[in-house]
Design a protein around this motif. Structure first.
Motif, PDB file in Angstrom:
ATOM      1  N   ILE A 204     -13.619   8.245  11.096  1.00  0.00           N
ATOM      2  CA  ILE A 204     -14.344   7.754   9.926  1.00  0.00           C
ATOM      3  C   ILE A 204     -15.287   6.631  10.391  1.00  0.00           C
TER       4      ILE A 204
ATOM      5  N   LYS B 228       2.112   7.643 -11.185  1.00  0.00           N
ATOM      6  CA  LYS B 228       2.244   6.366 -11.884  1.00  0.00           C
ATOM      7  C   LYS B 228       1.105   6.103 -12.852  1.00  0.00           C
ATOM      8  N   ASN B 229       0.004   6.833 -12.674  1.00  0.00           N
ATOM      9  CA  ASN B 229      -1.088   6.698 -13.636  1.00  0.00           C
ATOM     10  C   ASN B 229      -1.003   7.756 -14.733  1.00  0.00           C
TER      11      ASN B 229
ATOM     12  N   ILE C 253       6.614   4.899  -9.334  1.00  0.00           N
ATOM     13  CA  ILE C 253       6.038   3.987  -8.339  1.00  0.00           C
ATOM     14  C   ILE C 253       6.674   4.171  -6.964  1.00  0.00           C
TER      15      ILE C 253
ATOM     16  N   GLY D 250      -8.625 -11.078   6.555  1.00  0.00           N
ATOM     17  CA  GLY D 250      -8.668 -10.816   5.121  1.00  0.00           C
ATOM     18  C   GLY D 250      -7.300 -10.631   4.495  1.00  0.00           C
ATOM     19  N   TRP D 251      -6.233 -11.021   5.185  1.00  0.00           N
ATOM     20  CA  TRP D 251      -4.886 -10.914   4.644  1.00  0.00           C
ATOM     21  C   TRP D 251      -4.530  -9.481   4.272  1.00  0.00           C
ATOM     22  N   ASP D 252      -5.052  -8.527   4.993  1.00  0.00           N
ATOM     23  CA  ASP D 252      -4.608  -7.148   4.876  1.00  0.00           C
ATOM     24  C   ASP D 252      -3.179  -7.075   5.440  1.00  0.00           C
ATOM     25  N   PRO D 253      -2.301  -6.227   4.850  1.00  0.00           N
ATOM     26  CA  PRO D 253      -0.903  -6.218   5.303  1.00  0.00           C
ATOM     27  C   PRO D 253      -0.733  -6.086   6.825  1.00  0.00           C
TER      28      PRO D 253
ATOM     29  N   VAL E 169      -1.503  -9.354   8.379  1.00  0.00           N
ATOM     30  CA  VAL E 169      -0.424 -10.304   8.132  1.00  0.00           C
ATOM     31  C   VAL E 169       0.762 -10.010   9.048  1.00  0.00           C
TER      32      VAL E 169
ATOM     33  N   LEU F 132      -5.683  -1.579   4.371  1.00  0.00           N
ATOM     34  CA  LEU F 132      -6.930  -1.153   5.014  1.00  0.00           C
ATOM     35  C   LEU F 132      -6.691  -0.295   6.249  1.00  0.00           C
TER      36      LEU F 132
ATOM     37  N   THR G 240       3.139  -9.445   1.438  1.00  0.00           N
ATOM     38  CA  THR G 240       2.759  -8.051   1.700  1.00  0.00           C
ATOM     39  C   THR G 240       3.602  -7.054   0.899  1.00  0.00           C
TER      40      THR G 240
ATOM     41  N   MET H   3      -6.889  -9.562  -4.439  1.00  0.00           N
ATOM     42  CA  MET H   3      -8.209  -9.098  -4.000  1.00  0.00           C
ATOM     43  C   MET H   3      -8.232  -7.617  -3.648  1.00  0.00           C
ATOM     44  N   TYR H   4      -7.065  -7.026  -3.454  1.00  0.00           N
ATOM     45  CA  TYR H   4      -7.033  -5.611  -3.085  1.00  0.00           C
ATOM     46  C   TYR H   4      -6.664  -4.680  -4.233  1.00  0.00           C
TER      47      TYR H   4
ATOM     48  N   GLN I 272       2.087  -1.570 -12.821  1.00  0.00           N
ATOM     49  CA  GLN I 272       2.326  -0.767 -11.626  1.00  0.00           C
ATOM     50  C   GLN I 272       3.737  -0.935 -11.069  1.00  0.00           C
TER      51      GLN I 272
ATOM     52  N   TYR J 165      -1.717 -16.395  -0.223  1.00  0.00           N
ATOM     53  CA  TYR J 165      -2.302 -17.028   0.965  1.00  0.00           C
ATOM     54  C   TYR J 165      -3.317 -18.117   0.633  1.00  0.00           C
TER      55      TYR J 165
ATOM     56  N   TYR K  61     -18.481  15.190   7.826  1.00  0.00           N
ATOM     57  CA  TYR K  61     -18.309  16.097   8.955  1.00  0.00           C
ATOM     58  C   TYR K  61     -18.433  17.541   8.488  1.00  0.00           C
TER      59      TYR K  61
ATOM     60  N   VAL L  70     -14.377  14.507   5.196  1.00  0.00           N
ATOM     61  CA  VAL L  70     -14.248  13.254   5.927  1.00  0.00           C
ATOM     62  C   VAL L  70     -15.639  12.689   6.148  1.00  0.00           C
ATOM     63  N   ALA L  71     -15.810  11.426   5.774  1.00  0.00           N
ATOM     64  CA  ALA L  71     -17.117  10.793   5.918  1.00  0.00           C
ATOM     65  C   ALA L  71     -17.433  10.573   7.386  1.00  0.00           C
ATOM     66  N   LYS L  72     -18.711  10.780   7.715  1.00  0.00           N
ATOM     67  CA  LYS L  72     -19.136  10.607   9.097  1.00  0.00           C
ATOM     68  C   LYS L  72     -20.022   9.366   9.241  1.00  0.00           C
TER      69      LYS L  72
END
Lengths: 395, 539
Positions: free
Chosen positions: A129, A212-213, A249, A332-335, A338, A389, B83, B89-90, B104, B121, B272, B289-291
């Motif tokens: 990707i 879950k949605n 979930i 960016g505090w992505d798991p 971390v 991510l 975590t 933010m995510y 959720q 954080y 692709y 899949v993005a290329k």
């Protein structure tokens, strides 16, 4: 090319497998005799096989790279296989520093399990990707794998230390925890056995379920569903009906796999205990008779010392540089980020405890075991459960 | 405070455990121990010496490695907690965080939110933890590095016998002639890159002392890194903005004080090819899949002679294709390809049409981002745009309204002026729907087609703190390698009557120094020293 690559990986796997009993033989030979200056014939054959296996695996890596046009470090199978390869490389290095065949007896099986575990995930060549299209892919990922592999050698040495030093004459907290470690290893075998069995049987069961949605979707199981998805309905007939159903979930499919692996692990473990008629730790203890505790302690500590800077470089420094380029920010505090930080903090604590608080020997060995558990958690749970991510690694 | 004068004549600072010069234990209890505690060379550390004032107490608290390790462990556990569920933010922006977590993840999610773990954080207590680690780093390092430096600088070649005897590696060799030369040994030591000092026939061989500074160098690196983190809060040091720009559009780049403009020529999304020779299996399993995500842009700088208020005169700086992993960089700024939107409506065209005869009297093309107020079709025909709703909806009062400025669902109120209806006829036109308020129009706006454009979502980034992080990270790596990959080794060889005494010390890797000593002493007639720790263990 892709075929040649898979064959080379298989060859490497078999070679490592064959090398293990030779390492066993190398230790047995020493029984009774005085400490030998140089490794015996068995040890030489064992390390020779390991090196040939390593070369074969290197061949796998190179041919796969050529076939795909990018470094084979882009998904869970490729990363984990490479991690196994680095572990073997780190072992070979340490072997020539300290000439200890027993380390092979503990580290090689771990490497084998890691490679086998890797093969349970999709193995086909997959395209990159856009986020992965960078030369930092090979720099960052390979350095992390190498660093973690060197740290994993410290786990191997620590395990030897504990097997030798823990008093097996009576049940204690230590024997229980050591068996927990052994059971975890056996569970990985359980996972591999179960996955392979059902994949050979080509087991498939499809469920319609409500996610879950509140959206209806389908889910394909490759193992009989002990745990079914939320309001799941079996599409085909004649397949195993789930025993319980979990809320939306929870990822029912993954939970089901975990339960199967643990069940297989328990069964295997009980079987082993039945055959051995003692704890696995106790059964392994005689193998460690001729190794000196201070030597394995030093190997364990040195592996951490060598591996920690490599891990920092790959898992934090290179990671940050690439994140700045690909994701616009270096942190960016992505798991996954971390958990790299957590691994780093843990080994930093390890080094401080060792250097300043005098945590040598057994305490240090337990810490090395925990460190490896964190690395494995990062490899398995963070990729498969927490995702984030780095989720492409979970495919 | 009073200084301590050792029997060798050296004057040590108050609190010294082992004489800096000869190594004799200056504190009573230490003389009874079998092995000396060689950490920090038994130097006088402030934290071990003073404990009276409040400053002493704070200093002592933060100088403790135990406290440092606790801080690390607490930070580690806290980080792991963050975590369990995704950080705010995510989470997808479908609903407010307060609802999202409960929706959720149930009551656990609600608790997570209530405890503030959704922004863990950047919580005050997490920042306090990091700051405490920073303080601990500074104080721990200062408490140790200064006295350690002194002690290593002042050390004498000839050490006191009680110092040598209590080293982990120690041995005595009986000799006939106490003046046997050490030439061979010195030769071997030099080969092993030891630097050698001699005094009255005694030897101190030392190497790798600089590895002792490794921990302090890496701590300095970490402190610089943390300072970089603090500087982010200074306005202007760190910019994080978003620029949505349509194909064909030229826009000022935010946060550049109107100095830079960007034109988006084209956005491209490539995937692709399904029939890819090598990847066909993976592609059939995982779908598309993005290329490549790419925005072809032109960067302009505002010309110096532009007059404020007028439309800016622009000088082209460069053309560039912004791709993932290939940001456009200029003057400390960087533009990243992060998002995109395909096929956003850009123009909509209509024919002014007679309802009965279907005769057409001209076509208008409405730019959905900048519609004109009147379109003149000639011969007395024209169309006025009386109202425009780019993202049309009926609001809670049932009135037509717009949700946003983005033309997702455009709707118009047209006034159609024709020679026979000079006052015009009013028509409300939306996608798939026409409403005539007076229900007797002769003319209509017949839909004649749409055009779409892609939109690039770019992140505008400026980060003046990056070089500080780079310096900090680099220093950390240097320090950690220095400490991890080199060892500080010392070997003392002394003559005493009919005996040769030898002692060795290393900060780590005892296996290595033992092997090295063995090679150095080969053929010298001096016995290898014993490992006192191993002896106790064997017993």
């Amino acid at each position: 090319m892709a075929n040649l690559s898979s064959n080379l990986l298989f060859a490497a796997f078999i070679l490592y497998l064959v090398a293990i009993p030779f390492f066993g033989g190398a230790i047995k030979q020493k029984n009774g005799s005085k400490e030998q200056k140089s490794p015996n014939k068995w040890a030489n054959i064992a390390i020779f096989l390991t090196i040939i296996g390593f070369i074969a695996q290197l061949g796998y890596f190179i041919t796969r790279w050529m076939a795909a046009g990018h470094a084979p470090l882009s998904n869970l199978f490729e990363y984990t296989t490479f991690f196994g390869m680095c572990l073997v490389a780190a072992f070979i290095l340490i072997y020539f520093l300290y000439k200890t065949p027993i380390l092979g007896l503990f580290v090689l099986p771990v490497a084998l399990l890691i490679i086998a575990y890797a093969s349970m995930f999709p193995r086909e060549l997959s395209p990159l990707i856009p986020a992965l299209q960078s030369y930092w892919l090979q720099i960052h990922v390979s350095t992390v794998a190498l660093g973690e592999a060197i740290l994993a050698v410290s786990f191997g040495a620590a395990l030897i230390y504990l097997v030798k030093s823990v008093d097996q004459s009576k049940r204690s907290k230590k024997t229980v925890w050591l068996e927990v470690v052994m059971f975890s290893i056996v569970s990985v075998i359980g996972f591999i056995v179960v996955t392979t069995t059902f994949s050979l049987m080509d087991y498939k069961a499809t469920y319609n379920w409500i996610d879950k949605n509140q959206i209806e979707s389908t889910l394909e199981y490759n193992m009989p569903a002990l745990v079914g998805p939320h309001q799941g309905e079996l599409v085909e007939t004649g397949k195993f009906e789930p025993i319980i159903e979990v809320p939306a979930i929870v990822n029912a499919k993954k939970l089901n796999t975990v339960i199967w692996s643990l069940l297989a692990g328990v069964l295997l473990y009980l079987l082993i205990r039945l055959i051995l008629r003692k704890r696995i730790g106790a059964a392994l203890q005689p193998l460690t008779k001729n190794i000196k505790l201070d030597l394995v302690d030093e190997i364990s500590y040195r592996s951490v010392l060598i591996g920690f800077p490599v891990f920092t470089l790959g898992g934090l420094v290179f990671a940050m540089i690439w994140a700045q380029i690909a994701w616009t920010r270096f942190w960016g505090w992505d798991p996954k980020e971390v958990w790299a930080l957590i691994t780093w903090l843990f080994y930093a604590a390890f080094l401080h405890l060792r250097l300043s608080k005098g945590w040598h020997g057994e305490k240090s060995a337990w810490l090395a075991v925990i460190g490896f558990a964190i690395i494995m958690f990062n490899l398995i749970a963070v990729n498969l459960v927490i995702a984030g991510l780095h989720s492409y690694a979970g495919s | 405070m009073k200084e301590v004068k050792c029997e060798c004549g050296h004057v040590n600072p108050h609190g010294t455990v082992l004489c800096e010069s000869c190594g004799i234990p200056l504190i009573e209890e230490k003389t009874r121990e079998k092995l000396l505690d060689m950490r920090y060379e038994g130097s006088a550390r402030r934290s071990q010496t003073y404990n009276k004032t409040i400053i002493d107490k704070i200093w002592n608290f933060f100088s403790s490695v135990k406290v440092g390790v606790w801080l690390i462990v607490i930070t580690l556990i806290a980080s792991a907690l963050g975590t369990i569920f995704p950080q705010e933010m995510y989470i997808p922006p479908v609903m407010p965080a307060v609802e999202y977590y409960e929706d959720q993840y149930g009551w656990l999610g609600k608790m997570y939110y209530e405890l503030g773990f959704h922004n863990l954080y950047s919580s005050w207590w997490y920042l306090v933890l990091i700051a405490s680690i920073g303080i601990s780093l500074v104080i721990c390092s200062l408490d140790r590095v200064v006295p350690l430096y002194r002690a290593l600088k002042k050390q004498r070649v000839t050490r006191h016998e009680s110092f040598l005897k209590r080293q982990r590696l120690f041995g005595i060799t009986q000799v006939e002639n106490k003046d046997i030369p050490f030439d061979g040994v010195i030769e071997n030591l030099k080969k092993k890159r030891y630097s050698i000092r001699e005094e009255n026939g005694n030897i101190l061989a030392e190497k790798g002392r600089f590895s002792r500074w490794g921990p302090y160098v890496n701590h300095v690196g970490l402190i610089i890194f943390l300072i970089g983190g603090m500087l982010r809060f200074v306005p202007g040091m760190y910019i994080d903005d978003v620029l949505w720009i349509r194909e064909g559009e030229t826009k000022v780049i935010p946060e550049t004080n109107g100095q830079y403009y960007l034109e988006n020529k084209e956005f491209t999304l490539e995937v692709y090819d399904k029939d890819h020779e090598v990847f066909d299996e993976a592609l059939s399993n995982s779908g598309m899949v993005a290329k490549n995500y790419q925005s072809d842009v032109v960067l302009y700088k505002r010309a110096d002679n532009s007059v404020a208020g007028e439309e800016a005169k622009l000088d082209q700086v460069k053309e560039f294709s912004i791709r993932v992993n290939e940001p456009l960089k200029f003057e400390g700024y960087a533009l990243y390809q992060v998002e995109y939107k395909l096929d956003e409506l850009s123009t909509m065209s209509f024919h002014l049409t007679n309802k009965e005869t279907n005769e057409q009297f001209g076509k208008i093309s409405v730019d959905l981002n900048e519609p004109e107020t009147k379109y003149d079709l000639g011969n007395g025909y024209s169309v006025e745009v009386m109202s425009y709703f780019p993202d049309f909806e009926f609001n809670s009062e049932g009135q037509p309204a717009t949700k946003s400025r983005i033309p997702n669902n455009p709707a118009f109120v047209f006034n159609m002026i024709t020679p026979d209806k000079p006052d015009g006829e009013i028509s409300f036109v939306a996608i798939q729907q026409t409403i005539e308020p007076f229900e007797d129009n002769e003319y209509k706006m017949a839909f004649a087609g749409i055009e779409t454009k892609d939109v690039s979502g770019l992140t505008v980034r400026k980060d003046l703190t990056l070089w500080i992080f780079a310096v900090g990270g680099f220093l950390f790596m240097v320090g950690v390698a220095q400490g991890a990959y080199w060892n500080h080794r010392r070997i003392w060889i002394q003559r005493r009557d009919q005996e040769i005494w030898i002692a060795g010390h290393t900060n780590k890797n005892w296996h290595g120094i033992k092997r090295e000593i063995k090679e150095i002493l080969e053929g010298s007639g001096i016995n290898e020293p014993d490992d006192l720790i191993k002896e106790t263990e064997d017993k």
